[in-house]
Design an enzyme around this catalytic site. Structure first.
Site, PDB file in Angstrom:
ATOM      1  CB  THR A  71      -0.814  -0.006   1.315  1.00 13.94           C
ATOM      2  OG1 THR A  71      -1.647  -1.145   1.285  1.00 13.94           O
ATOM      3  CG2 THR A  71      -1.625   1.244   1.511  1.00 13.94           C
TER       4      THR A  71
ATOM      5  CG  ASP B  17      -4.509  -2.007   6.878  1.00 11.19           C
ATOM      6  OD1 ASP B  17      -4.515  -2.681   5.822  1.00 11.19           O
ATOM      7  OD2 ASP B  17      -3.544  -1.309   7.232  1.00 11.19           O
TER       8      ASP B  17
ATOM      9  CB  THR C 154       2.163  -0.641   4.273  1.00 10.17           C
ATOM     10  OG1 THR C 154       2.151  -1.582   3.193  1.00 10.17           O
ATOM     11  CG2 THR C 154       3.576  -0.562   4.819  1.00 10.17           C
ATOM     12  N   GLY C 155       1.117  -3.475   5.101  1.00  9.55           N
ATOM     13  CA  GLY C 155       1.369  -4.843   5.547  1.00  9.55           C
ATOM     14  C   GLY C 155       0.074  -5.603   5.745  1.00  9.55           C
TER      15      GLY C 155
ATOM     16  N   GLY D  71      -3.147  -6.316   6.660  1.00  8.18           N
ATOM     17  CA  GLY D  71      -4.154  -5.413   7.180  1.00  8.18           C
ATOM     18  C   GLY D  71      -4.959  -5.980   8.332  1.00  8.18           C
TER      19      GLY D  71
HETATM   20  N1  ASP Z   1      -2.481  -3.222   4.220  1.00  5.05           N
HETATM   21  C1  ASP Z   1      -2.926  -3.651   2.929  1.00  5.05           C
HETATM   22  C2  ASP Z   1      -4.090  -4.572   3.077  1.00  5.05           C
HETATM   23  O1  ASP Z   1      -4.095  -5.382   3.986  1.00  5.05           O
HETATM   24  C3  ASP Z   1      -1.877  -4.347   2.136  1.00  5.05           C
HETATM   25  C4  ASP Z   1      -0.499  -3.736   2.170  1.00  5.05           C
HETATM   26  O2  ASP Z   1      -0.240  -2.714   2.708  1.00  5.05           O
HETATM   27  O3  ASP Z   1       0.402  -4.297   1.618  1.00  5.05           O
HETATM   28  O4  ASP Z   1      -4.958  -4.527   2.240  1.00  5.05           O
END
Ligand code: ASP
Length: 331
Positions: free
Chosen positions: A190, A221, A241-242, A244
């Site tokens: 993200t 998220d 990010t990561g 969610g």
């Molecule tokens: N946080 C984002 C989600 O879970 C994905 C990401 O940031 O890589 O949709």
């Protein structure tokens, strides 16, 4: 490209073990007080996004305009496969987008599960400015966008479609196998952006195509105010990010801002929010989470779960990509 998961599996990082308490060594506290305007954003694609935001900030523009213009860059870039056009689709082959925006007055707008519209962040801004609501979802969000002059376009590029077809073939019972542990650095990233303008006003934006090959209907998220993004004009802002699901369960960005309210530096506040996940969520070690934060003094910082998360910084003096300190250490 090695995924975060295989990176972990190869044992290239060291678990801090049960020592949830005293794992951080030297802490670099960014002390860049009164050095604004400035903009920070997640991952490599933040570099180009920051430039667009900077063009507004350097002319004395509002941070809200800056973050919107900034994150529109990866949204429009088909080579950024985790945001906007060219994003990885869900398990059924549909590109569904999540985004939100928030300003220093605490105004917020968000869209979830939006299809066919390249710039969900701008739709989120319109939700904030033109409706009494905070969040519009799915078909309602699309209708609102179309009614307000946004154009429908094809978001699934040929390249992503071909990869999705290959992925689908490989899934024997794919609906049972979609699992957030399948999220790797290749299929999610993200963009979250925070900016403080000349007048000290902080705004943030967060936009994503979400987890690659996610279950149809899944919302992460990123568009959830308090999870993927939170701004309090008297304190600062944070974005995530990561994976969610872990951020949502701990309302991660809100938590970062609350830690800053208690007097913690942006970096320490991000670290505490990562620590909360490590304390509360049993399989946290399988996931990447990255937070960035910015306070009203123009101090910023970051912390992440796994090594490998970076964020882009742009001020009048510097343009750089900074490697965030991680909960798990590289060997
Ligand atoms: N946080 C984002 C989600 O879970 C994905 C990401 O940031 O890589 O949709």
């Amino acid at each position: 490209m090695i995924s975060r998961r295989s990176f972990l599996a190869k044992g290239s990082v060291l678990l801090c073990g049960a020592g949830l308490c005293s794992r951080v060594s030297a802490t670099t506290v960014f002390s860049n007080a009164n050095k604004f305007p400035l903009v920070i954003s997640t991952w490599n694609h933040g570099m180009a996004a920051n430039e667009a935001a900077w063009n507004i900030l350097k002319k004395g523009g509002h941070s809200l305009d800056a973050v919107e213009a900034g994150v529109r860059v990866p949204e429009a870039d088909p080579n950024v496969i985790t945001v906007g056009k060219g994003g990885i689709p869900d398990a059924s082959g549909k590109v569904t987008l999540d985004a939100c925006i928030m300003d220093e007055k605490g105004r917020a707008g968000s869209v979830t599960y939006l299809q066919h519209i390249k710039h969900p962040v701008s739709v989120a801004r319109l939700v904030m400015e033109k409706t009494p609501h905070v969040m519009l979802s799915g078909k309602g969000a699309l209708k609102f966008a179309l009614d307000n002059g946004f154009e429908k376009e094809k978001l699934l590029t040929k390249a992503r479609k071909a990869e999705w077809k290959k992925w689908k073939k490989e899934q024997s019972e794919f609906s049972n196998r979609i699992n957030i542990e399948n999220v790797t650095e290749d299929n999610h990233d993200t963009i979250g952006m925070l900016a403080i303008d000349e007048e000290g006003r902080i705004s943030g934006a967060c936009t994503t195509s979400g987890m690659g090959y996610k279950m149809p209907g899944r919302v992460g998220d990123s568009p959830i105010i308090g999870a993927g993004l939170f701004v309090d004009g008297e304190v600062g802002g944070a974005t995530a990010t990561g994976s969610g699901e872990l951020v949502m369960k701990t309302l991660g960005s809100f938590l970062v801002v609350e830690f800053m309210r208690q007097g913690k530096s942006p970096k320490k506040a991000c670290e505490e929010s990562v620590r909360r996940i490590a304390r509360k969520i049993p399989d946290y070690e399988k996931h990447q989470i990255g937070y960035i934060a910015l306070n009203t003094k123009g101090e910023y910082g970051s912390f992440c779960m796994q090594p490998g998360f970076n964020y882009a910084v742009k001020t009048a003096e510097k343009t750089e990509l900074v490697e965030a300190e991680a909960w798990f250490k590289k060997l």
